[in-house]
Design a protein around this motif. Structure first.
Motif, short mmCIF file in Angstrom:
data_model
loop_
_atom_site.label_atom_id
_atom_site.label_comp_id
_atom_site.label_asym_id
_atom_site.label_seq_id
_atom_site.Cartn_x
_atom_site.Cartn_y
_atom_site.Cartn_z
N ASP A 58 -4.40 -11.15 7.18
CA ASP A 58 -3.36 -11.28 6.15
C ASP A 58 -2.38 -12.37 6.54
OD1 ASP A 58 -1.76 -10.04 3.81
OD2 ASP A 58 -0.33 -10.05 5.49
N ARG A 59 -2.03 -13.22 5.60
CA ARG A 59 -1.15 -14.36 5.89
C ARG A 59 0.23 -13.91 6.40
NH1 ARG A 59 -0.96 -19.96 6.87
NH2 ARG A 59 0.93 -20.82 5.99
N LYS A 60 0.77 -12.84 5.82
CA LYS A 60 2.07 -12.35 6.26
C LYS A 60 2.03 -11.92 7.72
CE LYS A 60 5.76 -9.07 5.13
NZ LYS A 60 6.17 -7.94 4.27
N THR A 97 -2.72 -16.56 0.89
CA THR A 97 -2.59 -15.11 1.12
C THR A 97 -3.37 -14.62 2.33
OG1 THR A 97 -4.45 -14.65 -0.36
CG2 THR A 97 -2.24 -14.67 -1.35
N ARG A 98 -4.34 -15.41 2.78
CA ARG A 98 -5.15 -14.97 3.91
C ARG A 98 -5.41 -16.14 4.85
NH1 ARG A 98 -6.84 -10.30 4.87
NH2 ARG A 98 -8.52 -9.81 6.33
N ASN A 134 -5.63 -22.77 -2.69
CA ASN A 134 -5.44 -21.49 -1.97
C ASN A 134 -6.68 -20.61 -1.99
OD1 ASN A 134 -2.10 -21.43 -3.30
ND2 ASN A 134 -2.76 -22.28 -1.36
#
Length: 216
Positions: A58-60, A97-98, A134
């Motif tokens: 996960d990017r976060k 996002t990833r 993306n």
């Protein structure tokens, strides 16, 4: 006239590598580059995050680990976006996002470059897919689609990427770059004689190319 060989060590999830590619293109198209030999470009793998799982993360979570959180990452990436604009790029970093493991993407570049092929088109497609569209470039189906978009045989590309021996060779090339002392990308090597680290301005790259040609 012997071609000017340009070896570029870079990653496909490195925004400075995309900026550096654009600056090299600007350098080669500039009047100051007139009279230089034709160039022969080869792309070499470097994974910024070689320990990520094959399915990515996960990017976060990635930003938390790498920068200590999204706030600090936002500060850093705003400077990156500004630099991208000077090179004609609108980087959609916030849309990612990833975070992928890039071994498979580098193996696709190796597929394009086998038998002396040109990897620049697929390199551009991968950078565009990640930073503009993306897309998750750690996925084999996505990579096969990108290969097709670049005019390559998608099924042959898929088989090549899925071959453990091919991936192992790419991973070994990554390790060899680190053993040479390369610890940051992009890293440009001109005629195997002169190296330039970082996304330098076009004038700097032209100067390095001229110096490399004079030393030949």
């Amino acid at each position: 006239m012997e071609p000017l060989r340009i070896d570029i060590v870079s990653d496909v999830v490195c925004p400075w590598c995309y900026i550096g590619k654009r600056r090299l293109e600007a350098a080669l198209a500039s009047p100051e580059a007139a009279g230089l030999p034709p160039v022969q470009i080869s792309w070499h793998p470097f994974q910024l995050n070689p320990d990520l799982p094959a399915e990515g993360i996960d990017r976060k979570a990635y930003l938390e680990e790498k920068f200590g959180g999204p706030e600090r990452a936002a500060e850093i990436y705003e400077r990156v976006r500004a630099a991208g604009r000077t090179a004609g790029l609108e980087l959609n970093i916030d849309g990612i996002t990833r975070q992928p493991n890039t071994l498979a993407a580098h193996t696709l570049i190796a597929f394009a470059q086998q038998d002396g092929g040109d990897g620049s088109a697929i390199k551009e497609r991968l950078l565009q897919a990640y930073f503009i569209q993306n897309r998750f470039i750690g996925d084999l189906d996505e990579l096969a689609a990108i290969a097709r978009e670049a005019g390559l045989d998608a099924e042959a590309a898929r088989r090549f990427i899925d071959d453990p021996a091919r991936r192992s060779a790419v991973a070994q090339a990554d390790q060899e770059a680190r053993q040479m002392g390369i610890n940051g990308v992009p890293f440009f090597i001109f005629n195997r004689k002169l190296a330039v680290s970082g996304a330098q301005e076009p004038a700097t790259l032209v100067g390095a190319m001229r110096q490399a040609v004079e030393q030949a």
